[in-house]
Design an enzyme around this catalytic site. Structure first.
Site, PDB file in Angstrom:
ATOM      1  N   VAL A  46     -43.949  27.270 -24.328  1.00  0.00           N
ATOM      2  CA  VAL A  46     -42.556  26.953 -25.050  1.00  0.00           C
ATOM      3  C   VAL A  46     -43.074  26.416 -26.241  1.00  0.00           C
ATOM      4  O   VAL A  46     -44.036  25.497 -26.460  1.00  0.00           O
ATOM      5  CB  VAL A  46     -41.649  26.021 -24.236  1.00  0.00           C
ATOM      6  CG1 VAL A  46     -40.539  25.644 -25.203  1.00  0.00           C
ATOM      7  CG2 VAL A  46     -41.198  26.487 -22.899  1.00  0.00           C
ATOM      8  N   CYS A  47     -42.416  26.909 -27.441  1.00  0.00           N
ATOM      9  CA  CYS A  47     -42.484  26.431 -28.646  1.00  0.00           C
ATOM     10  C   CYS A  47     -41.342  25.710 -29.032  1.00  0.00           C
ATOM     11  O   CYS A  47     -40.119  26.144 -29.532  1.00  0.00           O
ATOM     12  CB  CYS A  47     -42.809  27.380 -29.788  1.00  0.00           C
ATOM     13  SG  CYS A  47     -42.887  27.005 -31.747  1.00  0.00           S
TER      14      CYS A  47
END
Length: 258
Positions: free
Chosen positions: A84-85
């Site tokens: 996840v960014c």
């Protein structure tokens, strides 16, 4: 990990479980899987994802590592690794944040408001910018394929065990309590109605008794009036007889004089 860090970790995991999230612990307690539901009114609504969480030794001073185990189509989530960014996880994490904040706020906001300018999935970002309708269709297709038809056996064991059991039991208690309250209210109403009927009957009996006494008194008065009338009539007759006798005596006296 220090004693305080252990306490903080255990407390945050407990809060996560108490918030009705199904948590499946792994290893020494620093790794676990959480069942995460797609936010309502978003393209991901109706999907369920297994999110793997790893807590570092110096948690909460360092952010946890999170990743999606089943696939989803999103500009800020790597399709293959599930990484996840998210700035609040990777850069601006604070010890004030708790695990429940990740699943209550951070991930729902990420899925509802993707950021195509900082992508981990460049294909999703490009499609979102160029043709949002096609992007929406592909997101929903991934939800249907990888997050909606997920068999129960593929979910963490505690997802099946902890599927809101407290909600069911509390509902039963509230239902029983409500039923008891309704029965009690009905019983009280019945008792009040019975008391009212008794009072009404008592009042009616009292009124009948008073009326009977009044009629009896009226009857005695009428009898007394009749007796008085009879006495007056007798006295009048006697007076008339006396007057007749006096007249007869006067007549006799006149005859003797003659």
């Amino acid at each position: 990990m220090t004693t305080n860090a252990h306490k903080r970790r255990d407390m945050d995991i407990m809060k996560l479980m108490m918030s009705d999230y199904a948590v499946d612990m792994e290893g020494d307690g620093s790794e676990f899987v959480v069942a995460f539901h797609g936010p309502k009114d978003s393209l991901y609504e109706g999907g369920v994802w297994k999110v793997h969480v790893t807590l570092p030794k110096d948690y909460p001073y360092r952010s946890p590592s999170i990743g999606f185990k089943n696939r989803l189509f999103h500009p800020n989530v790597d399709e293959m690794s599930g990484s996840v960014c998210l700035d609040v996880i990777n850069q601006t994490w604070s010890p004030m944040y708790e695990l429940v904040n990740i699943f209550d706020m951070f991930l729902p906001q990420l899925l509802a408001y993707p950021n195509a300018s900082d992508p981990l999935n460049s294909d999703a970002a490009a499609l979102m910018i160029q043709d949002f309708e096609k992007y929406s269709l592909k997101v929903k297709e991934y939800v249907r394929k990888f997050a909606q038809n997920l068999a129960l056996d593929d979910l963490p064991s505690s997802v099946k065990k902890n599927r809101h059991p407290s909600t069911d039991s509390s509902s039963t208690v509230r239902s029983a309590s409500s039923s008891s309250t309704i029965d009690s209210a009905a019983s009280s109403a019945t008792m009040l109605e019975a008391d009212r009927m008794v009072v009404d009957d008592g009042s009616s009996s009292a009124r009948v008794s008073v009326l009977a006494q009044e009629e009896q008194a009226n009857g005695l008065e009428n009898d007394e009036d009749d007796n008085e009338d009879d006495d007056l009539s007798s006295l009048s007759d006697e007076d008339d007889d006396d007057d007749d006798d006096d007249d007869d005596d006067d007549d006799d006296d006149l005859v003797l004089d003659l």
